[in-house]
Design a protein around this motif. Structure first.
Motif, mmCIF file in Angstrom:
data_model
loop_
_atom_site.group_PDB
_atom_site.id
_atom_site.type_symbol
_atom_site.label_atom_id
_atom_site.label_comp_id
_atom_site.label_asym_id
_atom_site.label_seq_id
_atom_site.Cartn_x
_atom_site.Cartn_y
_atom_site.Cartn_z
ATOM 1 N N VAL A 118 36.428 28.096 -1.540
ATOM 2 C CA VAL A 118 35.212 28.657 -0.942
ATOM 3 C C VAL A 118 34.063 28.473 -1.918
ATOM 4 N N ALA A 119 32.997 27.826 -1.453
ATOM 5 C CA ALA A 119 31.872 27.551 -2.348
ATOM 6 C C ALA A 119 30.633 27.216 -1.530
ATOM 7 N N HIS A 120 29.495 27.281 -2.189
ATOM 8 C CA HIS A 120 28.235 26.807 -1.619
ATOM 9 C C HIS A 120 28.182 25.292 -1.834
ATOM 10 N N PRO A 121 27.666 24.521 -0.883
ATOM 11 C CA PRO A 121 27.637 23.056 -1.058
ATOM 12 C C PRO A 121 26.869 22.588 -2.290
ATOM 13 N N ASP A 122 25.971 23.415 -2.823
ATOM 14 C CA ASP A 122 25.209 23.009 -3.999
ATOM 15 C C ASP A 122 26.058 22.967 -5.272
ATOM 16 N N VAL A 123 27.320 23.405 -5.212
ATOM 17 C CA VAL A 123 28.158 23.268 -6.415
ATOM 18 C C VAL A 123 28.324 21.798 -6.789
ATOM 19 N N LEU A 124 28.069 20.900 -5.843
ATOM 20 C CA LEU A 124 28.226 19.475 -6.090
ATOM 21 C C LEU A 124 26.997 18.837 -6.735
ATOM 22 N N ALA A 165 29.556 36.387 3.601
ATOM 23 C CA ALA A 165 30.721 36.250 4.480
ATOM 24 C C ALA A 165 31.895 37.052 3.931
ATOM 25 N N GLU A 166 32.747 37.497 4.848
ATOM 26 C CA GLU A 166 34.015 38.115 4.489
ATOM 27 C C GLU A 166 35.069 37.018 4.493
ATOM 28 N N ILE A 167 35.659 36.739 3.331
ATOM 29 C CA ILE A 167 36.586 35.608 3.219
ATOM 30 C C ILE A 167 38.048 36.037 3.240
ATOM 31 N N ALA A 168 38.283 37.336 3.147
ATOM 32 C CA ALA A 168 39.606 37.946 3.283
ATOM 33 C C ALA A 168 39.338 39.414 3.596
ATOM 34 N N PRO A 169 40.313 40.157 4.099
ATOM 35 C CA PRO A 169 40.048 41.561 4.399
ATOM 36 C C PRO A 169 39.485 42.325 3.208
ATOM 37 N N ASP A 170 38.272 42.875 3.382
ATOM 38 C CA ASP A 170 37.572 43.662 2.362
ATOM 39 C C ASP A 170 37.179 42.858 1.129
ATOM 40 N N VAL A 171 37.101 41.534 1.276
ATOM 41 C CA VAL A 171 36.651 40.656 0.189
ATOM 42 C C VAL A 171 35.467 39.834 0.697
ATOM 43 N N PHE A 172 34.334 39.910 -0.006
ATOM 44 C CA PHE A 172 33.109 39.277 0.452
ATOM 45 C C PHE A 172 32.526 38.370 -0.630
ATOM 46 N N VAL A 173 31.824 37.319 -0.195
ATOM 47 C CA VAL A 173 31.008 36.526 -1.112
ATOM 48 C C VAL A 173 29.555 36.676 -0.688
ATOM 49 N N THR A 174 28.676 36.608 -1.679
ATOM 50 C CA THR A 174 27.258 36.880 -1.415
ATOM 51 C C THR A 174 26.593 35.807 -0.563
#
Length: 311
Positions: A118-124, A165-174
C-alpha cells in the motif's frame, strides 16, 4: 556450557531485561494492538542492527502489517532476533519514497514472497536532497532504489492510494495530508526535478498510519514530512476519533527551524497524548526537549521498542 551458549544465554537475558525495563513486560497479557520497531538509527542491546531508517511490525486483532522496511541492513536480523515473523505480514505499507524507508523491500519480499504493498504513487518519483559534495552542496539521489517493474517481478503487488483509507479493520492510512498549519514549512533541501529545474519536494506521498483502539488513536509516523500537527489534525478529522493515545516514529523536527519546534510543542498540548515515542529523524535536540516537556509520557523508540495497547 560452551562459550557460544553462554553468550547466547547472556544476550537473551539482556533482551529480556531491556524489554521488562522499557516496556513493563512482566507477565504478558493478551494485547489487542502491538507495534514493534524493527529498524531505527539506534539499538539498546547487542545482536540488533541499527541503521538510518525506520520500520515497524504492526499486529492487530485482524491483521499483521509492516510499516516501512528501513534500508535493508537490519530488517531480517532484527525480525528474527525479536521473533517477528515477516512471512505472516498481510500488507506492507510505505510511508514515502525515500531509500531509508523502502530499501529493505527486496529483503522483505525474499522472506514474505508476493505481498500487497500500500503506497501513494509518488513513492516512485526520483527524489533528491542537497548535501555537501566537496566544497558545495548538490542534489544527491535519495529515492526508492529500484524501478517499479523490478519490484513487481519480485512480488510487490502495489495498491495505489492517494486518499485516506481503511486498509484493514481499524487500520488507516492518511493518504495525502492537507497542509493547514502556517509553521510546518518542510525542509527546502528536499527537491525533485520539474521541467528541467529543481523544485521543493511536495511530499504528496507522505503517509502515516493510525490504529483505532479502545484508548484512542495510535499514530505511526515515517518521517512526518507533511508536518506532525497537520497529520494529527487530518487523522482526528477523518477517523472521528479525537483521542490520540500514542504517537510513534520519526517527526523530522531535527531538520526543522527552531520556530517550528516551538509551535509544534505548543500545538501538541491540544491532543493530550499519553505516549510520545519518537526516534529516527526527530533529532537529539528536539528529543531532549520533548522528553523534558512530556516527562513520563515520553519514550525513545529504538530497535526493539514495543508499544502494547490492551482492550
Amino acid at each position: 556450557m560452551t562459550v557460544h551458549e553462554g553468550w547466547a544465554t547472556t544476550l537473551e537475558a539482556l533482551l529480556d531485561k531491556q524489554q521488562r525495563r522499557v516496556f513493563a513486560a512482566g507477565k504478558e497479557k493478551a494485547m489487542a494492538f502491538r507495534v514493534t520497531v524493527l529498524c531505527e538509527n539506534t539499538v539498546p542491546v547487542p545482536a540488533l542492527v541499527g541503521e538510518h531508517g525506520f520500520a515497524a511490525y504492526v499486529e492487530t486483532p485482524k491483521a499483521t502489517l509492516l510499516f516501512d522496511t528501513g534500508q535493508g541492513f537490519g530488517l531480517i536480523q532484527n525480525s528474527l532476533r525479536l521473533k517477528k515473523d515477516l512471512s505472516k505480514v498481510d500488507k506492507l505499507v510505505l510511508s514515502h519514497g525515500h531509500f531509508d524507508h523502502t530499501g529493505g523491500m527486496l529483503a522483505f519480499l525474499g522472506v514474505r514472497g508476493p505481498c500487497p504493498v500500500v503506497a501513494h504513487p509518488d513513492v516512485l518519483l526520483e527524489r533528491f536532497r542537497y548535501m555537501p559534495v566537496g566544497p558545495v552542496e548538490k542534489p544527491v539521489s535519495i529515492g526508492l532504489p529500484w524501478k517499479e517493474a523490478y519490484l513487481t517481478t519480485r512480488g510487490a503487488q502495489f495498491q495505489w492510494l492517494e486518499t485516506f483509507a481503511e486498509i484493514a479493520p481499524d487500520v488507516f492510512v492518511t493518504g495525502e495530508v492537507p497542509r493547514r498549519t502556517d509553521f510546518e514549512t518542510g525542509d527546502p533541501k528536499f527537491v525533485v526535478r520539474s521541467n528541467g529545474d529543481w523544485t521543493p519536494d511536495p511530499f504528496r506521498d507522505d503517509y502515516s498510519m493510525a490504529l483505532k483502539t479502545s484508548k484512542g488513536l495510535v499514530v505511526i509516523l515515517g518521517c512526518a514530512h507533511a508536518g506532525l500537527i497537520n497529520i494529527l489534525d487530518h487523522l482526528t478529522r477523518q477517523t472521528g476519533e479525537h483521542r490520540v493515545y500514542a504517537v510513534l516514529g520519526g517527526t523530522h523536527l531535527g531538520f526543522s527551524p527552531v520556530d517550528q519546534l516551538e509551535k509544534t510543542m505548543e500545538a501538541l498540548k491540544r491532543f493530550d497524548i499519553q505516549i510520545l515515542a519518537v526516534s529516527h529523524c526527530t533529532g537529539q535536540g528536539p528529543i531532549a526537549r520533548l522528553s523534558a516537556e512530556f516527562g513520563t509520557r515520553f519514550a525513545f523508540a529504538p530497535v526493539g521498542y514495543v508499544l502494547d495497547v490492551a482492550d
